[in-house]
Design an enzyme around this catalytic site. Structure first.
Site, PDB file in Angstrom:
ATOM      1  CD  GLN A  78      -3.106   0.970   2.067  1.00 45.37           C
ATOM      2  OE1 GLN A  78      -3.154   0.068   2.881  1.00 45.37           O
ATOM      3  NE2 GLN A  78      -4.020   1.914   2.012  1.00 45.37           N
ATOM      4  CG  PHE A  79       1.215   3.746  -3.639  1.00 45.18           C
ATOM      5  CD1 PHE A  79       1.048   5.110  -3.816  1.00 45.18           C
ATOM      6  CD2 PHE A  79       0.336   2.879  -4.267  1.00 45.18           C
ATOM      7  CE1 PHE A  79       0.017   5.599  -4.601  1.00 45.18           C
ATOM      8  CE2 PHE A  79      -0.690   3.353  -5.057  1.00 45.18           C
ATOM      9  CZ  PHE A  79      -0.854   4.716  -5.228  1.00 45.18           C
ATOM     10  CB  THR A  80      -2.254   5.208  -0.246  1.00 43.03           C
ATOM     11  OG1 THR A  80      -2.717   4.039   0.424  1.00 43.03           O
ATOM     12  CG2 THR A  80      -2.602   5.128  -1.730  1.00 43.03           C
TER      13      THR A  80
END
Length: 152
Positions: A78-80
């Site tokens: 999850q890059f967010t």
């Protein structure tokens, strides 16, 4: 690296209508990777994750780890988790690791956790449009950051 750890009764990840990972009792871990993250960050976080005592013992106290309960892990990239929201209303993800760095680190985390638990860790699909279903147990949700170890 940043991780959002959720104690779950069950969790699953679906991509394009296909289940890529599914667990019963255990941990749903959302993992974000930064460009400068290295093996030291990965090893430190993996050890913390498998030894984190957030499962109830016979007295209802959080004294057991994922190892103690023979639980499972669903690991989701999850890059967010590295969203910057200081300026404007559209998040910036400039601090998130590029795929050529983040994907191998995500895959390595899955391998290391599998080795530490002596069982397969369920995974999402890096960069995929993942649909996550879960039942948070507690709810218990913990955030960890390898760049701020003193506060986590």
């Amino acid at each position: 690296m940043r991780a959002v750890i959720q104690r779950v009764t069950y969790a699953s990840c679906t991509v394009n209508g296909q289940i890529t990972g599914k667990i019963d009792q255990g941990l749903l871990i959302f993992l974000g990777v930064e460009e400068e993250d290295g093996k030291e960050d990965l090893q430190w976080l993996a050890q913390k994750l498998v030894n984190l005592r957030i499962f109830s013992d016979e007295n209802g106290l959080m004294n057991k780890s994922i190892r103690d309960i023979n639980g499972n892990i669903l690991l989701i990239s999850q890059f967010t988790l590295f969203a910057q929201t200081k300026k404007g209303n559209r998040p910036s993800f400039i601090r998130a690791g590029k795929p050529d760095i983040a994907k191998p680190m995500y895959e390595e985390m899955g391998k290391v956790l599998s080795e530490l638990l002596n069982k397969n860790v369920q995974m999402g699909v890096f960069g995929g449009d993942m649909k996550i279903e879960l039942l948070n147990d507690g709810p218990v949700t913990i955030i960890m950051n390898t760049k701020d170890k003193d506060n986590f």
